[in-house]
Write an enzyme that holds these catalytic residues in place. Structure first.
Site, PDB file in Angstrom:
ATOM      1  CD  GLU A   2      -2.797  -1.104   2.446  1.00  0.00           C
ATOM      2  OE1 GLU A   2      -4.029  -0.917   2.360  1.00  0.00           O
ATOM      3  OE2 GLU A   2      -2.209  -1.331   3.519  1.00  0.00           O
ATOM      4  CE1 TYR A  10     -15.635  26.903  -1.756  1.00  0.00           C
ATOM      5  CE2 TYR A  10     -17.323  27.851  -0.354  1.00  0.00           C
ATOM      6  CZ  TYR A  10     -16.719  27.733  -1.587  1.00  0.00           C
ATOM      7  OH  TYR A  10     -17.196  28.447  -2.656  1.00  0.00           O
ATOM      8  CD  GLU A  67      -8.807   3.714  12.693  1.00  0.00           C
ATOM      9  OE1 GLU A  67      -8.102   3.733  11.659  1.00  0.00           O
ATOM     10  OE2 GLU A  67      -9.201   2.662  13.215  1.00  0.00           O
ATOM     11  CE  LYS A 105      -6.302   1.956   2.341  1.00  0.00           C
ATOM     12  NZ  LYS A 105      -5.286   1.029   2.891  1.00  0.00           N
TER      13      LYS A 105
END
Length: 118
Positions: free
Chosen positions: A21, A53, A72, A98
């Protein structure tokens, strides 16, 4: 309370616990909701009276670019930056997804949802 919502921010980066990954990377989706009093900006029509924004999007892009093993960890960094940099924000909710995770099955995505209050 009023809210600003950024939806479906698409980012390609390399989070994850697997070595593959970190090398290959994958696609992610981030959604963000922040709550703040927008009544002043609704009257004034001035950017300095609201939560920008563009600033929120920049925080997301910058934090998503820093490799983490866990979603997290990324979510917490995004929330911490928002509360450190934008005094008007009273509440924030971030979702980091993901897409097509390597978990040995046909799964569209894995998402974490984290919130923070001032």
């Amino acid at each position: 309370m009023d809210a600003i919502i950024l939806e479906n921010i698409r980012i390609y980066t390399n989070h994850g616990c697997l070595t593959e990954e970190s090398k290959i990377g994958s696609n992610y989706r981030v959604d963000l909701k922040v709550e703040a009093d927008l009544s002043t900006s609704a009257e004034s029509d001035q950017l300095e009276d609201t939560v920008d924004y563009v600033h929120l999007n920049a925080i997301i892009k910058q934090e998503m670019a820093i490799r983490s093993k866990l979603l997290e960890h990324v979510g917490k960094r995004i929330l911490d930056r928002i509360f450190n940099e934008l005094d008007m924000v009273n509440f924030a909710e971030v979702k980091v997804c993901k897409l097509n995770p390597p978990i040995g099955g046909d799964v569209e995505g894995v998402t974490i949802l984290m919130t923070k209050h001032r």
